[in-house]
Structure formats: structure tokens, C-alpha cells
Design a protein around this motif. Sequence first.
Motif, short mmCIF file in Angstrom:
data_model
loop_
_atom_site.label_atom_id
_atom_site.label_comp_id
_atom_site.label_asym_id
_atom_site.label_seq_id
_atom_site.Cartn_x
_atom_site.Cartn_y
_atom_site.Cartn_z
N LEU A 77 30.57 -22.28 47.65
CA LEU A 77 29.75 -21.98 46.49
C LEU A 77 30.64 -21.93 45.26
O LEU A 77 31.61 -21.18 45.22
N GLY A 78 30.31 -22.75 44.28
CA GLY A 78 30.97 -22.67 42.98
C GLY A 78 30.15 -21.78 42.08
O GLY A 78 28.93 -21.95 41.98
N ILE A 79 30.80 -20.81 41.45
CA ILE A 79 30.11 -19.89 40.56
C ILE A 79 30.70 -20.01 39.16
O ILE A 79 31.89 -19.75 38.97
N SER A 80 29.87 -20.41 38.22
CA SER A 80 30.26 -20.37 36.81
C SER A 80 29.71 -19.08 36.25
O SER A 80 28.51 -18.94 36.05
N GLY A 81 30.59 -18.12 36.03
CA GLY A 81 30.19 -16.75 35.73
C GLY A 81 29.96 -16.43 34.27
O GLY A 81 30.42 -15.40 33.78
N THR A 82 29.24 -17.30 33.59
CA THR A 82 28.93 -17.06 32.19
C THR A 82 27.56 -17.63 31.87
O THR A 82 27.06 -18.50 32.59
N ILE A 83 26.98 -17.14 30.80
CA ILE A 83 25.68 -17.66 30.37
C ILE A 83 25.78 -18.48 29.10
O ILE A 83 24.76 -18.91 28.56
N ILE A 84 27.00 -18.72 28.61
CA ILE A 84 27.19 -19.57 27.44
C ILE A 84 28.33 -20.54 27.66
O ILE A 84 29.19 -20.32 28.51
N ALA A 119 27.32 -18.10 51.54
CA ALA A 119 28.48 -19.00 51.41
C ALA A 119 29.65 -18.53 52.26
O ALA A 119 29.78 -17.34 52.57
N ASP A 120 30.50 -19.50 52.62
CA ASP A 120 31.68 -19.22 53.43
C ASP A 120 32.98 -19.21 52.63
O ASP A 120 33.97 -18.64 53.06
N CYS A 121 32.98 -19.88 51.48
CA CYS A 121 34.14 -19.90 50.60
C CYS A 121 33.66 -20.15 49.18
O CYS A 121 32.53 -20.61 48.98
N PHE A 122 34.54 -19.84 48.22
CA PHE A 122 34.10 -19.80 46.83
C PHE A 122 35.15 -20.35 45.87
O PHE A 122 36.34 -20.18 46.10
N VAL A 123 34.67 -20.91 44.79
CA VAL A 123 35.47 -21.12 43.59
C VAL A 123 34.69 -20.42 42.49
O VAL A 123 33.51 -20.70 42.26
N ILE A 124 35.33 -19.44 41.88
CA ILE A 124 34.65 -18.58 40.91
C ILE A 124 35.37 -18.71 39.57
O ILE A 124 36.58 -18.51 39.48
N GLY A 125 34.58 -19.03 38.54
CA GLY A 125 35.16 -19.21 37.22
C GLY A 125 34.54 -18.31 36.18
O GLY A 125 33.37 -17.93 36.27
N THR A 126 35.35 -17.99 35.17
CA THR A 126 34.89 -17.18 34.05
C THR A 126 35.63 -17.59 32.79
O THR A 126 36.82 -17.89 32.84
N PRO A 127 34.93 -17.58 31.67
CA PRO A 127 35.67 -17.63 30.42
C PRO A 127 36.26 -16.25 30.16
O PRO A 127 35.79 -15.26 30.74
N VAL A 128 37.26 -16.19 29.33
CA VAL A 128 37.87 -14.91 29.00
C VAL A 128 37.41 -14.50 27.61
O VAL A 128 37.59 -15.24 26.65
N PHE A 129 36.78 -13.34 27.54
CA PHE A 129 36.33 -12.76 26.27
C PHE A 129 36.99 -11.40 26.11
O PHE A 129 36.93 -10.57 27.03
N GLN A 130 37.60 -11.15 24.98
CA GLN A 130 38.23 -9.85 24.70
C GLN A 130 39.16 -9.43 25.84
O GLN A 130 39.13 -8.29 26.30
N ALA A 131 39.94 -10.39 26.34
CA ALA A 131 40.92 -10.14 27.41
C ALA A 131 40.27 -9.63 28.69
O ALA A 131 40.85 -8.84 29.43
N SER A 132 39.05 -10.10 28.99
CA SER A 132 38.36 -9.68 30.20
C SER A 132 37.44 -10.79 30.68
O SER A 132 37.13 -11.72 29.94
N MET A 133 36.99 -10.66 31.92
CA MET A 133 36.03 -11.61 32.47
C MET A 133 34.70 -11.46 31.75
O MET A 133 34.42 -10.44 31.13
N ALA A 134 33.88 -12.49 31.87
CA ALA A 134 32.55 -12.44 31.26
C ALA A 134 31.68 -11.40 31.96
O ALA A 134 31.73 -11.25 33.19
N ALA A 135 30.87 -10.69 31.19
CA ALA A 135 30.01 -9.65 31.73
C ALA A 135 29.03 -10.15 32.80
O ALA A 135 28.80 -9.44 33.79
N LEU A 138 29.49 -12.32 35.12
CA LEU A 138 30.20 -12.39 36.40
C LEU A 138 30.43 -10.99 36.95
O LEU A 138 30.20 -10.74 38.14
N LYS A 139 30.85 -10.07 36.12
CA LYS A 139 31.06 -8.69 36.59
C LYS A 139 29.75 -8.12 37.11
O LYS A 139 29.73 -7.42 38.13
N ASN A 140 28.64 -8.44 36.47
CA ASN A 140 27.34 -7.97 36.93
C ASN A 140 27.03 -8.51 38.33
O ASN A 140 26.52 -7.78 39.18
N VAL A 141 27.34 -9.78 38.57
CA VAL A 141 27.12 -10.35 39.92
C VAL A 141 27.95 -9.59 40.94
O VAL A 141 27.45 -9.22 42.01
N PHE A 142 29.22 -9.34 40.63
CA PHE A 142 30.05 -8.56 41.56
C PHE A 142 29.42 -7.20 41.84
O PHE A 142 29.40 -6.72 42.97
#
Length: 188
Positions: A8-15, A74-90, A92-96
Motif C-alpha cells: 500500500l502506497g500512502i500519500s499522507g497529505t490533502i494538498i 496491506a502487508d507492506c507500505f511506502v508512506i510519504g508526507t510533505p514536511v510542513f513546519q518541520a513536521s509530517m502533514a497532519a 498522515l498523523k491523523n491516519v496513524f
Amino acid sequence: MRIGMKMLGISGTIIGEKTSSVVRKVVKHAALLEPDLKTEMLDLRDYEVQFCDGRNPAAYNLDTQKVMAAVLSADCFVIGTPVFQASMAAPLKNVFDLLPPDAFRDKVIGFIATGGTYQHFLVIENQLKPIAGYFRAYVTPDYVYAHRDHFNDRHEVVDASVLQRIKGLARQIVEMSKALQGIRTAAG
């Protein structure tokens, strides 16, 4: 690799489009490396995920339930996030936060981050890897960080070294997942 193993590829942002572009490239390359690998892309821009508030998972809207189900299947993942204010996108954190503690247990995760400074790769080291540790996931040794200068005007990676890291990350996720599957099969 067993029949039915799913990445499962996860793009962890809405923009934006850069993060999704890199995640898709890793997923695509992994599928080329392992023809039996099933792949799915989860782009959070396509879902109306509700904020985690501790309610029963069945009480969330259908999009939120679909996102949780995709991760849990899913059995394995590629998880991506843009970096905003030196942190992961909100998002993605919400999904976690929505997932149970065993959602990634004994599964392989490869991380991607995109950002506007060359130091933002540290979000992978200082935030994403510890979260994966909490979930008891296996994290690939390598990851991909892509700066905005690594993309063309169509949000495609054009930097040769980043393209090599994308291929390397896909290979590590596939090989680690196959090795773990072999161990599980041998253990019976």
C-alpha cells in the motif's frame, strides 16, 4: 513472495502533488520488481477522513473506514508526507492515530518525505521512524527525501540521484517483505 501480498502506497497529505508522485513511483517500481505483488495507492486527497476522537471505528464515516481497512489489509507500505513546519502533514498523523497499535506490526515500511529545505529529511529520522517503532514495524534502511528542486513543473522527479533512491527503496521494501514472509512460512 506469497500470492496475495499487498503493498500500500500512502500519500499522507490533502494538498499538492509532489508527495503522491514519489509514492506512486516507488509503488510502480516495486510492482516491476515483483510481478506477484499486488499494489494499491491511498492518496488522502481522495478521501474525507474524519479526525480521530477515540470513537468506535464503525462510527466513522465511510471514507475513514475505507482508509483504515486499506491499511489493515496491506502487508507492506511506502508512506510519504510533505514536511510542513518541520513536521509530517497532519492528515498522515491523523491516519496513524486512527489505527490500532498492531496495524503495522511485523510489516515493512519505507518512508518518503518532500520539502522545501534540505534539512527536512530529518522528519523521517526524528518523527516517522519512532512512530514505526511504536507500531513494531520493520523500517527500510534507506528512505527517499525529495526537495522541490528535484521536480519538474509537472511534479515529476527529474533528479537522477532521487530516481535511484526511489528504485532502491522499492527494492528494499520488496526484499525485506519477501524475507519476512519466508521466515513466517518456515516457522509454520
